[in-house]
Motif scaffolding. Sequence first.
Motif: not given
Length: 206
Positions: A112-141
């Motif tokens: 997950l963390f060995e891939m090169a990050p996206p370049g500058e600009g508006n390009e979203a980080f790969p699988n960002q919605p899935r990360f956000e869903a996991l963050f939302a679980v922590v936010e709920g707690v």
Amino acid sequence: MPKATRTRIDDREALKKRYVEEAGKIIATEGLSALTARRLAGNLAVAVGTTYNLFANLDEIVVAVNGTTLDGLAAAIAAKPLPAESVEAALIALSDRYLGFVRKNRNLWQALFEMAPPGEGNEAFPNQPRFEALFAVVEGVLTPLFLPGEEAARARSARVLWAGLHGISMLALGQRLAPLGVATAEDLVETLVCCHVAGLRADRKS
């Protein structure tokens, strides 16, 4: 849509799924560096060119594998209800499930963390919605520790905890906990959680 066209689309999607599954097996057993287009094509008994008829590049396959890894983590965290007696207990249980999943899926997690990050600009980080869903679980707690209107602060707090947990997990995977003088990753996580929550409670009282 004509039946023949629909069949071709279904066959194409089925083959793409096989690619992602096979790539996941290679990464899980040997790590991301072992994954090549030629290796994939050979394992699937197809021409190398087929890979690039289905995917723009190898990174697109890895992104898909990473998506299934994050889905697996989400399922592990949601496997049973978190303890309800306190925020601390819920966060520690969530962290234990995170650490357990990472240990069982070491190579997939590191990919997950060995891939090169996206370049500058508006390009979203790969699988960002899935990360956000996991963050939302922590936010709920964390919700009981924040007032209505403090959603931004709660989101930041969840990400601070997640970053700390990720750092601890990577130290554990790399067998680099010894210099810290702690026995297990769980010891560090418990301190991280309890100190973070204590700080939030203190801020609420001040």
